[in-house]
Design a protein around this motif. Structure first.
Motif, PDB file in Angstrom:
ATOM      1  N   ARG A  20       0.846  -1.189   0.000  1.00 27.62           N
ATOM      2  CA  ARG A  20       0.000   0.000   0.000  1.00 27.62           C
ATOM      3  C   ARG A  20       0.888   1.248   0.000  1.00 27.62           C
ATOM      4  O   ARG A  20       2.019   1.226   0.470  1.00 27.62           O
ATOM      5  CB  ARG A  20      -0.883   0.019   1.239  1.00 27.62           C
ATOM      6  CG  ARG A  20      -1.940  -1.060   1.272  1.00 27.62           C
ATOM      7  CD  ARG A  20      -2.894  -0.864   2.457  1.00 27.62           C
ATOM      8  NE  ARG A  20      -2.279  -0.342   3.649  1.00 27.62           N
ATOM      9  CZ  ARG A  20      -1.978  -1.057   4.735  1.00 27.62           C
ATOM     10  NH1 ARG A  20      -2.241  -2.346   4.772  1.00 27.62           N
ATOM     11  NH2 ARG A  20      -1.428  -0.493   5.786  1.00 27.62           N
ATOM     12  N   PRO A  66      -2.046  -6.541   1.810  1.00 19.00           N
ATOM     13  CA  PRO A  66      -2.861  -7.347   0.895  1.00 19.00           C
ATOM     14  C   PRO A  66      -2.580  -6.969  -0.549  1.00 19.00           C
ATOM     15  O   PRO A  66      -2.301  -5.815  -0.857  1.00 19.00           O
ATOM     16  CB  PRO A  66      -4.294  -6.988   1.276  1.00 19.00           C
ATOM     17  CG  PRO A  66      -4.189  -5.637   1.894  1.00 19.00           C
ATOM     18  CD  PRO A  66      -2.843  -5.586   2.560  1.00 19.00           C
ATOM     19  N   LEU A  67      -2.635  -7.933  -1.434  1.00 22.85           N
ATOM     20  CA  LEU A  67      -2.470  -7.682  -2.853  1.00 22.85           C
ATOM     21  C   LEU A  67      -3.768  -7.126  -3.424  1.00 22.85           C
ATOM     22  O   LEU A  67      -4.843  -7.340  -2.876  1.00 22.85           O
ATOM     23  CB  LEU A  67      -2.109  -8.979  -3.579  1.00 22.85           C
ATOM     24  CG  LEU A  67      -0.788  -9.616  -3.173  1.00 22.85           C
ATOM     25  CD1 LEU A  67      -0.613 -10.959  -3.886  1.00 22.85           C
ATOM     26  CD2 LEU A  67       0.370  -8.694  -3.511  1.00 22.85           C
ATOM     27  N   ARG A  68      -3.657  -6.430  -4.534  1.00 22.31           N
ATOM     28  CA  ARG A  68      -4.858  -5.931  -5.202  1.00 22.31           C
ATOM     29  C   ARG A  68      -5.612  -7.090  -5.818  1.00 22.31           C
ATOM     30  O   ARG A  68      -5.015  -8.077  -6.221  1.00 22.31           O
ATOM     31  CB  ARG A  68      -4.461  -4.957  -6.305  1.00 22.31           C
ATOM     32  CG  ARG A  68      -3.837  -3.697  -5.790  1.00 22.31           C
ATOM     33  CD  ARG A  68      -3.446  -2.809  -6.952  1.00 22.31           C
ATOM     34  NE  ARG A  68      -3.016  -1.523  -6.455  1.00 22.31           N
ATOM     35  CZ  ARG A  68      -2.047  -0.806  -6.975  1.00 22.31           C
ATOM     36  NH1 ARG A  68      -1.412  -1.250  -8.031  1.00 22.31           N
ATOM     37  NH2 ARG A  68      -1.717   0.347  -6.468  1.00 22.31           N
ATOM     38  N   ASN A  69      -6.931  -6.936  -5.942  1.00 16.30           N
ATOM     39  CA  ASN A  69      -7.701  -7.979  -6.616  1.00 16.30           C
ATOM     40  C   ASN A  69      -7.497  -7.845  -8.125  1.00 16.30           C
ATOM     41  O   ASN A  69      -6.962  -6.847  -8.613  1.00 16.30           O
ATOM     42  CB  ASN A  69      -9.179  -7.952  -6.217  1.00 16.30           C
ATOM     43  CG  ASN A  69      -9.900  -6.712  -6.695  1.00 16.30           C
ATOM     44  OD1 ASN A  69      -9.649  -6.199  -7.782  1.00 16.30           O
ATOM     45  ND2 ASN A  69     -10.808  -6.211  -5.864  1.00 16.30           N
ATOM     46  N   GLU A  70      -7.934  -8.829  -8.876  1.00 13.10           N
ATOM     47  CA  GLU A  70      -7.671  -8.885 -10.321  1.00 13.10           C
ATOM     48  C   GLU A  70      -8.259  -7.686 -11.067  1.00 13.10           C
ATOM     49  O   GLU A  70      -7.632  -7.129 -11.965  1.00 13.10           O
ATOM     50  CB  GLU A  70      -8.209 -10.196 -10.899  1.00 13.10           C
ATOM     51  CG  GLU A  70      -7.814 -10.434 -12.329  1.00 13.10           C
ATOM     52  CD  GLU A  70      -6.309 -10.522 -12.547  1.00 13.10           C
ATOM     53  OE1 GLU A  70      -5.858 -10.131 -13.640  1.00 13.10           O
ATOM     54  OE2 GLU A  70      -5.583 -10.962 -11.631  1.00 13.10           O
ATOM     55  N   GLU A  71      -9.451  -7.273 -10.688  1.00 19.53           N
ATOM     56  CA  GLU A  71     -10.083  -6.120 -11.347  1.00 19.53           C
ATOM     57  C   GLU A  71      -9.258  -4.848 -11.142  1.00 19.53           C
ATOM     58  O   GLU A  71      -9.044  -4.069 -12.075  1.00 19.53           O
ATOM     59  CB  GLU A  71     -11.497  -5.928 -10.805  1.00 19.53           C
ATOM     60  CG  GLU A  71     -12.236  -4.756 -11.420  1.00 19.53           C
ATOM     61  CD  GLU A  71     -13.598  -4.539 -10.778  1.00 19.53           C
ATOM     62  OE1 GLU A  71     -13.995  -3.362 -10.666  1.00 19.53           O
ATOM     63  OE2 GLU A  71     -14.243  -5.527 -10.392  1.00 19.53           O
ATOM     64  N   GLN A  72      -8.781  -4.646  -9.916  1.00 21.27           N
ATOM     65  CA  GLN A  72      -7.956  -3.475  -9.631  1.00 21.27           C
ATOM     66  C   GLN A  72      -6.645  -3.523 -10.411  1.00 21.27           C
ATOM     67  O   GLN A  72      -6.194  -2.511 -10.956  1.00 21.27           O
ATOM     68  CB  GLN A  72      -7.667  -3.390  -8.131  1.00 21.27           C
ATOM     69  CG  GLN A  72      -8.877  -3.076  -7.291  1.00 21.27           C
ATOM     70  CD  GLN A  72      -8.587  -3.251  -5.813  1.00 21.27           C
ATOM     71  OE1 GLN A  72      -7.927  -4.202  -5.403  1.00 21.27           O
ATOM     72  NE2 GLN A  72      -9.100  -2.334  -5.011  1.00 21.27           N
ATOM     73  N   VAL A  73      -6.038  -4.686 -10.484  1.00 16.95           N
ATOM     74  CA  VAL A  73      -4.785  -4.844 -11.223  1.00 16.95           C
ATOM     75  C   VAL A  73      -5.004  -4.508 -12.691  1.00 16.95           C
ATOM     76  O   VAL A  73      -4.215  -3.772 -13.301  1.00 16.95           O
ATOM     77  CB  VAL A  73      -4.221  -6.276 -11.061  1.00 16.95           C
ATOM     78  CG1 VAL A  73      -3.080  -6.530 -12.029  1.00 16.95           C
ATOM     79  CG2 VAL A  73      -3.774  -6.508  -9.629  1.00 16.95           C
ATOM     80  N   GLN A  74      -6.078  -5.020 -13.291  1.00 19.66           N
ATOM     81  CA  GLN A  74      -6.362  -4.763 -14.704  1.00 19.66           C
ATOM     82  C   GLN A  74      -6.614  -3.283 -14.971  1.00 19.66           C
ATOM     83  O   GLN A  74      -6.137  -2.734 -15.972  1.00 19.66           O
ATOM     84  CB  GLN A  74      -7.557  -5.608 -15.170  1.00 19.66           C
ATOM     85  CG  GLN A  74      -7.289  -7.089 -15.202  1.00 19.66           C
ATOM     86  CD  GLN A  74      -6.088  -7.430 -16.076  1.00 19.66           C
ATOM     87  OE1 GLN A  74      -5.915  -6.896 -17.159  1.00 19.66           O
ATOM     88  NE2 GLN A  74      -5.247  -8.322 -15.586  1.00 19.66           N
TER      89      GLN A  74
END
Length: 149
Positions: A73, A114-122
């Motif tokens: 973060r 925490p890692l970003r979720n897939e939607e946030q990464v995209q």
């Protein structure tokens, strides 16, 4: 958190980097009468060199800064940078009193962010790869410098 319409900060880079949104390059050959772009080129190159020197010193001392930090973060990255800067300054001030003059890496450092979720990464990756976002940011920086010169 978005600031000034941009979803993240930016990095001042030289010409070898690709044209990605958060990588703000200088202008290779501004026209002689284009004072805004000449000012931008001077300020960008001067700031980039200062940051490169300072960050190079910190990366040699603190290996955690030499590794990618995208999974962390923003507040954790900021805290990490301030910690390394403060420790660096303390060591310089109290060099003769340092407990350990060498750096010993942690064997199993695991970030607790925490890692970003897939939607946030995209979404972030689309923005990063946007040539238009890159051009918009550089244009906005040129205008900002011209207005505040």
């Amino acid at each position: 958190m978005e600031t000034c319409g941009y979803p993240s900060g930016y990095y001042l880079v030289d010409g070898i980097y690709p044209e990605l949104a958060p990588l703000v390059k200088t202008i290779p050959e501004p026209a002689d009468d284009d004072h805004k772009r000449i000012l931008y080129k001077q300020k960008q190159e001067s700031a980039r060199k200062d940051v490169e020197r300072a960050f190079g010193v910190l990366k040699k001392k603190w290996a955690i800064l030499a590794n990618p930090a995208r999974a962390l973060r923003k507040d954790r990255i900021v805290s990490m940078m301030y910690t390394c800067i403060i420790l660096h300054n303390m060591i310089r001030k109290y060099k003769n009193y340092a407990i350990s003059p060498r750096w010993f890496p942690e064997e199993a450092h695991q970030p607790d962010d925490p890692l970003r979720n897939e939607e946030q990464v995209q979404r972030v990756m689309r923005w990063i790869k946007s040539s238009q976002a890159h051009q918009n940011l550089r244009h906005d920086l040129i205008e900002h410098l011209a207005q505040n010169a």
